[in-house]
Enzyme design. Structure first.
Site, PDB file in Angstrom:
ATOM      1  N   SER A   1      45.048  37.188  47.571  1.00  0.00           N
ATOM      2  CA  SER A   1      44.097  38.309  47.524  1.00  0.00           C
ATOM      3  C   SER A   1      44.791  39.663  47.499  1.00  0.00           C
ATOM      4  O   SER A   1      45.815  39.868  48.158  1.00  0.00           O
ATOM      5  CB  SER A   1      43.201  38.235  48.763  1.00  0.00           C
ATOM      6  OG  SER A   1      42.495  39.436  48.932  1.00  0.00           O
TER       7      SER A   1
ATOM      8  N   GLU B   1      43.818  42.015  49.088  1.00  0.00           N
ATOM      9  CA  GLU B   1      43.781  42.542  50.463  1.00  0.00           C
ATOM     10  C   GLU B   1      45.170  42.504  51.093  1.00  0.00           C
ATOM     11  O   GLU B   1      45.444  43.234  52.049  1.00  0.00           O
ATOM     12  CB  GLU B   1      42.792  41.747  51.316  1.00  0.00           C
ATOM     13  CG  GLU B   1      41.334  41.978  50.970  1.00  0.00           C
ATOM     14  CD  GLU B   1      40.818  43.369  51.335  1.00  0.00           C
ATOM     15  OE1 GLU B   1      41.177  43.881  52.405  1.00  0.00           O
ATOM     16  OE2 GLU B   1      40.057  43.940  50.542  1.00  0.00           O
TER      17      GLU B   1
ATOM     18  N   TYR C   1      42.320  38.633  58.120  1.00  0.00           N
ATOM     19  CA  TYR C   1      42.132  37.918  56.847  1.00  0.00           C
ATOM     20  C   TYR C   1      43.350  38.106  55.947  1.00  0.00           C
ATOM     21  O   TYR C   1      43.905  37.148  55.404  1.00  0.00           O
ATOM     22  CB  TYR C   1      40.874  38.437  56.145  1.00  0.00           C
ATOM     23  CG  TYR C   1      40.735  38.006  54.699  1.00  0.00           C
ATOM     24  CD1 TYR C   1      40.265  36.745  54.362  1.00  0.00           C
ATOM     25  CD2 TYR C   1      41.075  38.879  53.656  1.00  0.00           C
ATOM     26  CE1 TYR C   1      40.139  36.343  53.038  1.00  0.00           C
ATOM     27  CE2 TYR C   1      40.956  38.495  52.326  1.00  0.00           C
ATOM     28  CZ  TYR C   1      40.489  37.224  52.017  1.00  0.00           C
ATOM     29  OH  TYR C   1      40.375  36.834  50.702  1.00  0.00           O
TER      30      TYR C   1
ATOM     31  N   VAL D   1      29.919  44.152  49.911  1.00  0.00           N
ATOM     32  CA  VAL D   1      29.208  45.405  49.672  1.00  0.00           C
ATOM     33  C   VAL D   1      28.450  45.421  48.340  1.00  0.00           C
ATOM     34  O   VAL D   1      27.350  45.958  48.257  1.00  0.00           O
ATOM     35  CB  VAL D   1      30.162  46.618  49.824  1.00  0.00           C
ATOM     36  CG1 VAL D   1      31.081  46.780  48.621  1.00  0.00           C
ATOM     37  CG2 VAL D   1      29.378  47.886  50.086  1.00  0.00           C
TER      38      VAL D   1
HETATM   39  P1  NDP Z   1      33.300  32.361  49.262  1.00  0.00           P
HETATM   40  O1  NDP Z   1      33.257  32.927  50.637  1.00  0.00           O
HETATM   41  O2  NDP Z   1      32.116  32.510  48.360  1.00  0.00           O
HETATM   42  O3  NDP Z   1      33.572  30.771  49.379  1.00  0.00           O
HETATM   43  C1  NDP Z   1      34.394  30.244  50.396  1.00  0.00           C
HETATM   44  C2  NDP Z   1      34.380  28.741  50.301  1.00  0.00           C
HETATM   45  O4  NDP Z   1      35.237  28.211  51.325  1.00  0.00           O
HETATM   46  C3  NDP Z   1      32.997  28.097  50.513  1.00  0.00           C
HETATM   47  O5  NDP Z   1      32.852  27.013  49.627  1.00  0.00           O
HETATM   48  C4  NDP Z   1      33.103  27.577  51.946  1.00  0.00           C
HETATM   49  O6  NDP Z   1      32.268  26.472  52.212  1.00  0.00           O
HETATM   50  C5  NDP Z   1      34.559  27.132  51.960  1.00  0.00           C
HETATM   51  N1  NDP Z   1      35.077  26.925  53.312  1.00  0.00           N
HETATM   52  C6  NDP Z   1      35.096  27.817  54.332  1.00  0.00           C
HETATM   53  N2  NDP Z   1      35.650  27.254  55.418  1.00  0.00           N
HETATM   54  C7  NDP Z   1      36.001  25.979  55.068  1.00  0.00           C
HETATM   55  C8  NDP Z   1      36.605  24.888  55.758  1.00  0.00           C
HETATM   56  N3  NDP Z   1      36.985  24.993  57.034  1.00  0.00           N
HETATM   57  N4  NDP Z   1      36.819  23.727  55.090  1.00  0.00           N
HETATM   58  C9  NDP Z   1      36.431  23.603  53.801  1.00  0.00           C
HETATM   59  N5  NDP Z   1      35.839  24.587  53.095  1.00  0.00           N
HETATM   60  C10 NDP Z   1      35.628  25.763  53.740  1.00  0.00           C
HETATM   61  O7  NDP Z   1      34.620  32.910  48.562  1.00  0.00           O
HETATM   62  P2  NDP Z   1      34.877  33.329  47.016  1.00  0.00           P
HETATM   63  O8  NDP Z   1      34.380  32.257  46.140  1.00  0.00           O
HETATM   64  O9  NDP Z   1      34.435  34.729  46.827  1.00  0.00           O
HETATM   65  O10 NDP Z   1      36.467  33.368  46.977  1.00  0.00           O
HETATM   66  C11 NDP Z   1      37.224  32.207  46.705  1.00  0.00           C
HETATM   67  C12 NDP Z   1      38.604  32.362  47.313  1.00  0.00           C
HETATM   68  O11 NDP Z   1      39.264  33.476  46.722  1.00  0.00           O
HETATM   69  C13 NDP Z   1      38.633  32.612  48.817  1.00  0.00           C
HETATM   70  O12 NDP Z   1      39.788  31.986  49.338  1.00  0.00           O
HETATM   71  C14 NDP Z   1      38.753  34.114  48.925  1.00  0.00           C
HETATM   72  O13 NDP Z   1      39.330  34.496  50.149  1.00  0.00           O
HETATM   73  C15 NDP Z   1      39.648  34.387  47.740  1.00  0.00           C
HETATM   74  N6  NDP Z   1      39.542  35.711  47.143  1.00  0.00           N
HETATM   75  C16 NDP Z   1      38.305  36.172  46.781  1.00  0.00           C
HETATM   76  C17 NDP Z   1      38.185  37.394  46.195  1.00  0.00           C
HETATM   77  C18 NDP Z   1      36.850  37.917  45.774  1.00  0.00           C
HETATM   78  O14 NDP Z   1      36.760  39.111  45.480  1.00  0.00           O
HETATM   79  N7  NDP Z   1      35.820  37.102  45.675  1.00  0.00           N
HETATM   80  C19 NDP Z   1      39.369  38.264  45.955  1.00  0.00           C
HETATM   81  C20 NDP Z   1      40.617  37.617  46.270  1.00  0.00           C
HETATM   82  C21 NDP Z   1      40.685  36.402  46.866  1.00  0.00           C
HETATM   83  P3  NDP Z   1      30.745  26.656  52.776  1.00  0.00           P
HETATM   84  O15 NDP Z   1      29.888  26.846  51.567  1.00  0.00           O
HETATM   85  O16 NDP Z   1      30.507  25.368  53.478  1.00  0.00           O
HETATM   86  O17 NDP Z   1      30.750  27.856  53.685  1.00  0.00           O
HETATM   87  P1  GDP Z   2      36.639  43.412  50.799  1.00  0.00           P
HETATM   88  O1  GDP Z   2      37.384  44.341  49.904  1.00  0.00           O
HETATM   89  O2  GDP Z   2      37.038  41.980  50.629  1.00  0.00           O
HETATM   90  O3  GDP Z   2      36.645  43.813  52.233  1.00  0.00           O
HETATM   91  O4  GDP Z   2      35.119  43.430  50.249  1.00  0.00           O
HETATM   92  P2  GDP Z   2      33.764  44.074  50.827  1.00  0.00           P
HETATM   93  O5  GDP Z   2      32.782  44.026  49.714  1.00  0.00           O
HETATM   94  O6  GDP Z   2      33.368  43.426  52.115  1.00  0.00           O
HETATM   95  O7  GDP Z   2      34.153  45.584  51.146  1.00  0.00           O
HETATM   96  C1  GDP Z   2      34.619  46.466  50.142  1.00  0.00           C
HETATM   97  C2  GDP Z   2      34.690  47.883  50.695  1.00  0.00           C
HETATM   98  O8  GDP Z   2      33.364  48.350  50.899  1.00  0.00           O
HETATM   99  C3  GDP Z   2      35.408  47.985  52.056  1.00  0.00           C
HETATM  100  O9  GDP Z   2      36.295  49.071  52.001  1.00  0.00           O
HETATM  101  C4  GDP Z   2      34.287  48.263  53.031  1.00  0.00           C
HETATM  102  O10 GDP Z   2      34.680  49.068  54.151  1.00  0.00           O
HETATM  103  C5  GDP Z   2      33.314  49.041  52.136  1.00  0.00           C
HETATM  104  N1  GDP Z   2      31.935  49.027  52.648  1.00  0.00           N
HETATM  105  C6  GDP Z   2      31.172  50.139  52.878  1.00  0.00           C
HETATM  106  N2  GDP Z   2      29.996  49.779  53.388  1.00  0.00           N
HETATM  107  C7  GDP Z   2      29.991  48.425  53.497  1.00  0.00           C
HETATM  108  C8  GDP Z   2      29.027  47.484  53.971  1.00  0.00           C
HETATM  109  O11 GDP Z   2      27.934  47.819  54.410  1.00  0.00           O
HETATM  110  N3  GDP Z   2      29.383  46.162  53.896  1.00  0.00           N
HETATM  111  C9  GDP Z   2      30.600  45.754  53.408  1.00  0.00           C
HETATM  112  N4  GDP Z   2      30.879  44.447  53.333  1.00  0.00           N
HETATM  113  N5  GDP Z   2      31.535  46.633  52.988  1.00  0.00           N
HETATM  114  C10 GDP Z   2      31.234  47.948  53.028  1.00  0.00           C
END
Ligand code: NDP
Ligand code: GDP
Length: 330
Positions: A127, A129, A151, A191
């Site tokens: 990520s 992040e 995270y 967000v």
């Molecule tokens: P989501 O939060 O939508 O999905 C997370 C998934 O992980 C869900 O299927 C969840 O299952 C599963 N999960 C959580 N805990 C466990 C566990 N203990 N055992 C098995 N499965 C588990 O994430 P995204 O699809 O948005 O992201 C995919 C990956 O990419 C993540 O690792 C995220 O951190 C990373 N990432 C995402 C970004 C983004 O902007 N979306 C950016 C960069 C990295 P359940 O449905 O049961 O909760």
């Molecule tokens: P992140 O980049 O994985 O933390 O994705 P988020 O969508 O959770 O947050 C993106 C940015 O939006 C961060 O800098 C947050 O501080 C900002 N943000 C501002 N208001 C909110 C809010 O109400 N919820 C979330 N999730 N983020 C917020």
């Protein structure tokens, strides 16, 4: 027929990746962790109309025995480790769980692959992040990490474990350093979805305003459907490597609000309130990626613009809430 195993298949990226791999003729397996609300878990796969096409295997990333069994049963050619506690803010209230799932969970997956499917190609969901307190105005694969949340620290551990297993055991293990990517299937706590859901509620007269935190934060937002293609492309290369995946455009939360409210004919300034309760203990102020390496080596480029994505998300939320949005899934 190639076999793929996706952890996190019930999440945003897992659903789009599963759809893409099914389209390419893969047999797709996914981890399903036990939940008392199991009827709600497959919602994203149902939204894409593919829930009956994937094979679900009962496993949790924190239970090595269960994922070893899942790897043995799926006999994967490709493993995509997308599962994580993925919400940054929750990582301060559940830091140990985040470390266990997001960090150690990746180590468990790498061990399971090393033991049970050492020839499988492995993708780790790293990520942006990890850049946290940014060390360069535009971040690429050479930019040092400075994690700013539990995270991000857990993701940095998982990232380096992936590099280490590639170098130590010769695993074909790649890490995609993906910048934020969104879609109608994004979790509602993030967000972008929080905003588009609020826009739909306000448009339909179900709410009057939304309360947000830091409007000045800037993110490089792409579309999940584009980004899962980059994941797949990484595993098609002869050699495993690490790649930044980003659009190269950084936008503020404020500007995202303006775009989303404007799509529904609303003035964001009348409906957005700010409350310090939504600020984070440590903020990542700005992320802005340089995906030149992925563009060059993978021939990958994002297709969907921010404006198109915002429109799609607002329309999808209008439809979910029973309005007249026209659904168009990218
Ligand atoms: P989501 O939060 O939508 O999905 C997370 C998934 O992980 C869900 O299927 C969840 O299952 C599963 N999960 C959580 N805990 C466990 C566990 N203990 N055992 C098995 N499965 C588990 O994430 P995204 O699809 O948005 O992201 C995919 C990956 O990419 C993540 O690792 C995220 O951190 C990373 N990432 C995402 C970004 C983004 O902007 N979306 C950016 C960069 C990295 P359940 O449905 O049961 O909760
Ligand atoms: P992140 O980049 O994985 O933390 O994705 P988020 O969508 O959770 O947050 C993106 C940015 O939006 C961060 O800098 C947050 O501080 C900002 N943000 C501002 N208001 C909110 C809010 O109400 N919820 C979330 N999730 N983020 C917020």
């Amino acid at each position: 027929m190639k076999s793929a195993l996706i952890t996190g298949i019930t999440g945003q990226d897992g659903a789009y990746l599963a759809r893409m791999l099914l389209g390419k003729g893969y047999r797709v397996h996914g981890l399903l962790r036990r939940s008392a609300s199991s009827d709600a878990i497959g919602e994203r796969l149902r939204w894409l109309g593919i829930e009956a096409d994937v094979v679900m295997l009962d496993a949790d990333l924190m239970d090595l025995s269960s994922i070893l069994r899942a790897v043995e049963m799926s006999r994967p050619d490709e493993v995509y480790n997308l599962a994580a506690q993925s919400f940054v803010k929750t990582s301060w209230t559940q830091p140990l769980l985040t470390g266990q799932v997001t960090g150690m969970g990746a180590a468990n997956m790498l061990e399971a692959v090393r033991i049970a499917a050492p020839r499988a190609r492995f993708y780790q969901a790293s990520s942006s992040e990890m850049y946290g307190k940014i060390q360069a105005p535009v971040q690429d694969e050479r930019t040092p990490f400075y994690p700013r949340s539990p995270y991000a620290a857990a993701k940095a551990f998982a990232h380096w474990m992936t590099v280490n297993y590639r170098e130590s055991f010769g695993l074909h293990a790649s890490s995609g350093i993906l910048f934020n990517h969104e879609s109608p299937l994004r979790g509602i706590e993030f967000v972008t979805r929080k905003i588009t859901d609020a826009v739909a509620r306000i448009r339909l007269g179900l709410a009057d305003h939304v309360v947000l935190g830091n409007l000045d934060a800037r993110r490089d937002w792409g579309h999940a459907a584009d980004y899962v293609e980059a994941m797949w492309l990484m595993l098609q290369q002869e050699h495993a490597d690490d790649y930044v995946v980003a659009t190269g455009r950084s936008t503020s939360v404020r500007e995202f609000c303006r775009l989303a409210f404007a799509h529904a004919g609303l003035d964001w300034e009348r409906h957005v309130r700010v409350d310090a309760a939504h600020l984070r203990p440590a903020e990542v102020d700005v992320l802005h990626g340089d995906a030149s390496k992925a563009r060059r080596a993978l021939r990958w480029a994002p297709r969907i613009t921010l404006e198109e994505m915002v429109a799609e998300m607002v329309e999808a939320d209008l439809e979910r809430l029973g309005g007249k949005g026209k659904r168009r899934v990218a």
